[in-house]
Motif scaffolding. Structure first.
Motif: not given
Length: 183
Positions: A40-48, A74-80, A82-90, A115-119
């Motif tokens: 597996s691999v990890d990545g980051q964009v902004g606070s995600l 397969l992926v788990t997305i963590a939102n660090d 303060e605002d919710e974000d949304v995966l809109t496509g891949a 992807v809820p804020s802090g969730g």
């Protein structure tokens, strides 16, 4: 410093020669794909943070995902943030589309995964909610990786080199106890 440069050049030359001897050609669909040792691999964009991103194993040793078939992404997305974000496509060049799959429900090409804020958003259950590379354009073999771009409403896009998980079966005799000898 000179020794380091010579050693690095020799290492690159050795790697180039090894890849030439591997039998892969430019017409081979796996040519140019990196063989990696990660599952597996990890990545980051902004606070995600995208965690443990992988393509499910095609099955037992030596098996492949065939062109025209599909493969679980397969992926788990963590939102660090303060605002919710949304995966809109891949998207990826190796599949017609990336869709959301949940058990036996019809696939949904309109991802819209919140992807809820802090969730976290867990999209990694092969028998439940997961993303799916639908309509594979080429064969995929475990141990290699493919580029996949994830698009988020606020954070924007991020492209990861996602590994195809290696098989998970083990020969039954591999870890069995040795027979007692010499009583």
């Amino acid at each position: 410093m000179h020794r380091t440069r010579v050693a690095a050049t020799m290492l690159l030359l050795l790697l180039a020669l090894t890849s030439c001897a591997s039998g892969q050609t430019a017409s081979d669909p796996l040519f140019g794909r990196a063989r990696i040792g990660l599952d597996s691999v990890d990545g980051q964009v902004g606070s995600l943070r995208l965690l443990s991103v992988s393509i499910a194993s095609p099955g037992t040793r030596g098996s492949i995902h065939i062109a025209g078939d599909s493969a679980a992404l397969l992926v788990t997305i963590a939102n660090d943030g303060e605002d919710e974000d949304v995966l809109t496509g891949a998207s990826t060049d190796v599949a017609e589309q990336v869709v959301l799959r949940d058990v036996d429900a019809p696939s949904d090409p309109d991802l819209q995964m919140s992807v809820p804020s802090g969730g976290i958003a867990v999209i990694r259950d092969v028998t439940g909610a997961h993303l799916e590379l639908s309509g594979l354009q080429e064969r995929l073999r475990s141990g290699f990786s493919v580029p996949v771009t994830f698009d988020f409403r606020d954070a924007g896009p991020v492209t990861l080199s996602v590994p195809i998980r290696t098989y998970d079966d083990v020969r039954p005799d591999r870890f069995s106890s040795p027979l007692a000898c010499c009583s």
